[in-house]
Structure formats: structure tokens, C-alpha cells
Design a protein around this motif. Structure first.
Motif, PDB file in Angstrom:
ATOM      1  N   PHE A   1       7.850  20.864   7.430  1.00  0.00           N
ATOM      2  CA  PHE A   1       7.317  19.727   6.702  1.00  0.00           C
ATOM      3  C   PHE A   1       7.752  19.724   5.245  1.00  0.00           C
ATOM      4  N   GLY A   2       7.671  20.874   4.593  1.00  0.00           N
ATOM      5  CA  GLY A   2       8.015  20.950   3.176  1.00  0.00           C
ATOM      6  C   GLY A   2       9.467  20.622   2.908  1.00  0.00           C
ATOM      7  N   ASN A   3      10.366  21.142   3.726  1.00  0.00           N
ATOM      8  CA  ASN A   3      11.785  20.883   3.509  1.00  0.00           C
ATOM      9  C   ASN A   3      12.149  19.431   3.756  1.00  0.00           C
ATOM     10  N   MET A   4      11.623  18.848   4.817  1.00  0.00           N
ATOM     11  CA  MET A   4      11.962  17.460   5.124  1.00  0.00           C
ATOM     12  C   MET A   4      11.304  16.498   4.148  1.00  0.00           C
ATOM     13  N   MET A   5      10.077  16.781   3.739  1.00  0.00           N
ATOM     14  CA  MET A   5       9.392  15.923   2.775  1.00  0.00           C
ATOM     15  C   MET A   5      10.100  15.959   1.424  1.00  0.00           C
ATOM     16  N   SER A   6      10.476  17.155   0.969  1.00  0.00           N
ATOM     17  CA  SER A   6      11.113  17.274  -0.340  1.00  0.00           C
ATOM     18  C   SER A   6      12.470  16.578  -0.352  1.00  0.00           C
ATOM     19  N   HIS A   7      13.216  16.696   0.750  1.00  0.00           N
ATOM     20  CA  HIS A   7      14.504  16.010   0.805  1.00  0.00           C
ATOM     21  C   HIS A   7      14.315  14.500   0.734  1.00  0.00           C
ATOM     22  N   GLU A   8      13.326  13.992   1.433  1.00  0.00           N
ATOM     23  CA  GLU A   8      13.059  12.554   1.407  1.00  0.00           C
ATOM     24  C   GLU A   8      12.692  12.093   0.004  1.00  0.00           C
ATOM     25  N   PHE A   9      11.908  12.883  -0.720  1.00  0.00           N
ATOM     26  CA  PHE A   9      11.531  12.531  -2.075  1.00  0.00           C
ATOM     27  C   PHE A   9      12.743  12.522  -3.005  1.00  0.00           C
TER      28      PHE A   9
ATOM     29  N   MET B   1       0.852  -1.203   0.000  1.00  0.00           N
ATOM     30  CA  MET B   1       0.000   0.000   0.000  1.00  0.00           C
ATOM     31  C   MET B   1       0.874   1.235   0.000  1.00  0.00           C
ATOM     32  N   HIS B   2       0.560   2.204  -0.834  1.00  0.00           N
ATOM     33  CA  HIS B   2       1.351   3.429  -0.937  1.00  0.00           C
ATOM     34  C   HIS B   2       0.868   4.446   0.086  1.00  0.00           C
ATOM     35  N   HIS B   3       1.817   5.088   0.758  1.00  0.00           N
ATOM     36  CA  HIS B   3       1.488   6.082   1.767  1.00  0.00           C
ATOM     37  C   HIS B   3       2.061   7.416   1.339  1.00  0.00           C
ATOM     38  N   THR B   4       1.292   8.468   1.516  1.00  0.00           N
ATOM     39  CA  THR B   4       1.744   9.805   1.185  1.00  0.00           C
ATOM     40  C   THR B   4       2.107  10.540   2.465  1.00  0.00           C
ATOM     41  N   PRO B   5       2.916  11.627   2.358  1.00  0.00           N
ATOM     42  CA  PRO B   5       3.256  12.394   3.550  1.00  0.00           C
ATOM     43  C   PRO B   5       2.042  13.045   4.213  1.00  0.00           C
ATOM     44  N   PHE B   6       0.927  13.161   3.458  1.00  0.00           N
ATOM     45  CA  PHE B   6      -0.268  13.772   4.016  1.00  0.00           C
ATOM     46  C   PHE B   6      -1.197  12.736   4.645  1.00  0.00           C
ATOM     47  N   GLY B   7      -0.887  11.468   4.439  1.00  0.00           N
ATOM     48  CA  GLY B   7      -1.716  10.413   4.997  1.00  0.00           C
ATOM     49  C   GLY B   7      -1.101   9.849   6.263  1.00  0.00           C
ATOM     50  N   LEU B   8      -1.894   9.089   6.998  1.00  0.00           N
ATOM     51  CA  LEU B   8      -1.432   8.447   8.221  1.00  0.00           C
ATOM     52  C   LEU B   8      -1.178   6.973   7.942  1.00  0.00           C
ATOM     53  N   GLU B   9       0.062   6.556   8.142  1.00  0.00           N
ATOM     54  CA  GLU B   9       0.399   5.140   7.992  1.00  0.00           C
ATOM     55  C   GLU B   9       0.164   4.464   9.339  1.00  0.00           C
ATOM     56  N   ILE B  10      -1.024   3.893   9.496  1.00  0.00           N
ATOM     57  CA  ILE B  10      -1.430   3.347  10.779  1.00  0.00           C
ATOM     58  C   ILE B  10      -0.780   1.975  10.983  1.00  0.00           C
ATOM     59  N   LEU B  11      -0.102   1.816  12.127  1.00  0.00           N
ATOM     60  CA  LEU B  11       0.533   0.544  12.469  1.00  0.00           C
ATOM     61  C   LEU B  11      -0.353  -0.310  13.362  1.00  0.00           C
ATOM     62  N   PHE B  12      -1.019   0.319  14.338  1.00  0.00           N
ATOM     63  CA  PHE B  12      -1.899  -0.421  15.242  1.00  0.00           C
ATOM     64  C   PHE B  12      -2.817   0.580  15.941  1.00  0.00           C
ATOM     65  N   HIS B  13      -3.690   0.062  16.781  1.00  0.00           N
ATOM     66  CA  HIS B  13      -4.624   0.894  17.518  1.00  0.00           C
ATOM     67  C   HIS B  13      -4.462   0.655  19.019  1.00  0.00           C
ATOM     68  N   LEU B  14      -4.546   1.733  19.784  1.00  0.00           N
ATOM     69  CA  LEU B  14      -4.671   1.635  21.237  1.00  0.00           C
ATOM     70  C   LEU B  14      -6.123   1.953  21.575  1.00  0.00           C
TER      71      LEU B  14
END
Length: 221
Positions: free
Chosen positions: A164-172, A1-14
Motif C-alpha cells: 500500500f505504501g509504495n503504490m500510494m506514494s508513487h501515485e502521489f 469531493m476529495h478522497h484519501t487512500p484511507f477512505g472508501l470512494e463509494i460508487l454504489f450499493h448492492l
């Protein structure tokens, strides 16, 4: 499943609360910093290289905060120093294989910006009193009250978006270069990313200091 920086990559629930990958990474960084701080306070008492490095870091942060606020920095240094150290480690976690920096996901910069937002008002009320603090929104004219209130939110929004913009762009960029060129070519980009991560942590902390300074009446913005 593809995850975007604007989405939440859910691992589990409490219970009903979803826990994303960025939150888990943040918890790991917090636990690491807690252990290092616990060990560092004991190692510092014995002197040595770590104690010297810790002293340099604290003195540098103290000088920066003092130069901006033009007053005793120690009431503000614990919050601002913690913010800077966390951001440096969070930003540089990108160099660890398999780790996605939490600052490259929108929820972490948003949470940090909210911390700064509430800190501004906390320190402002503490320094001026509630009446004196809220009265400054009426300057230079009561007609500007809506704009002054809006400005409080836009400053925090810009703080969040910048990080957010600087770190996201560097990751891309790293991901694209790694995909196109292989393993070794992105190394210079990773070194540049380390520099960018430290600079972004510094900028975020300095802007937070300036905004707090405006809240307590020490800085004009």
C-alpha cells in the motif's frame, strides 16, 4: 469531493453493501484476466508468441517457488501465480488514463494480505496436520507462544503496508509532478512506476511464498 487512500470512494450499493471504486476496478481486472486466461489456454495449444511468453512466465514462477520451498511447487503455484499476475496488472493499471490502481487504496492490499494469511494456515495444516502445525507455535519454547502468534499478524500487516505504501506514494508523486510540470515531464516517472509496480508484485509474491514455506515447515523465518 476529495478522497484519501484511507477512505472508501463509494460508487454504489448492492443492498446494504457499499461498493467502492477500488472494488469495481478489481472486478474489472479480474474479468480481464479471466478473458485473457480463457483465450490464452486456447491460443497456447496452437503455439506462437503468446504461448512462448506464457510458458516463460510459468517456468519462471515455478523455478522461484521451487527454489524457496525446496519441494514440488505445483500445489502452491496456482495461488501464488494468480497473486503475482493480478498484482502486476493491478499495479500497472495506473498507466491507464482515469484508472486508479486498486493497490493504492488500503482495502485491496488488506484483502490480499488476508488471502495470504489464510493460505499460510491452510497449506500449513495440509502439510503438517492440525496438531503438527499448531505445535510449531510452541517452538523454540512454549513461553514464546504469544510472540509467535503476534508474529503471524505482524508479518501480514507489514505485507499489506509495504504494498500500500509504495503504490500510494508513487501515485502521489505522479499527481504532484503532473500538477506542477504539465503533461509530458511525468513520463519518466510513469516508466519508473511500471518498474516499481512489477517489483512490488514480485516482492509481495516472494514474501507470501516465504511465509507459506514457514507454515509448511520448508523455510525458517
Amino acid at each position: 469531493m476529495h478522497h484519501t487512500p484511507f477512505g472508501l470512494e463509494i460508487l454504489f450499493h448492492l443492498g446494504p453493501v457499499p461498493i467502492s471504486r477500488a472494488v469495481v476496478t478489481t472486478w474489472g481486472i479480474m474479468a480481464l484476466l479471466t478473458l485473457v486466461s480463457w483465450w490464452g489456454t486456447r491460443a497456447a495449444a496452437r503455439g506462437g508468441l503468446f504461448a512462448a511468453a506464457l510458458e516463460i512466465l510459468v517456468e519462471t514462477l515455478e523455478e522461484q517457488v521451487r527454489s524457496i520451498l525446496q519441494r514440488d511447487p505445483w500445489p502452491y503455484l496456482p495461488m501464488l501465480g494468480t497473486l503475482f499476475v493480478f498484482l502486476v496488472v493491478a499495479n500497472l493499471s495506473a498507466v491507464v488514463p482515469g484508472v486508479t490502481p486498486p493497490t493504492g487504496r488500503i482495502e485491496t492490499p488488506a484483502a490480499l494480505a488476508l488471502i495470504v494469511f489464510f493460505s499460510i494456515h491452510y497449506f500449513g495444516i495440509k502439510a503438517r496436520g492440525a496438531g503438527g502445525y499448531f505445535a510449531h507455535f510452541l517452538h523454540p519454547s512454549p513461553m514464546l507462544l504469544p510472540l509467535n502468534i503476534l508474529g503471524e499478524f505482524t508479518r501480514i500487516l507489514s505485507l499489506m503496508v509495504r504494498l500500500f505504501g509504495n503504490m500510494m506514494s508513487h501515485e502521489f508523486v505522479i499527481a504532484i509532478v503532473l500538477y506542477l510540470a504539465g503533461l509530458f515531464l511525468p513520463v519518466p516517472f510513469m516508466l519508473l512506476g511500471i518498474l516499481i509496480g512489477v517489483i512490488q508484485a514480485y516482492i509481495f509474491t516472494i514474501l507470501a511464498t516465504v511465509y507459506i514455506g514457514a507454515g509448511i515447515g520448508a523455510v525458517e523465518t
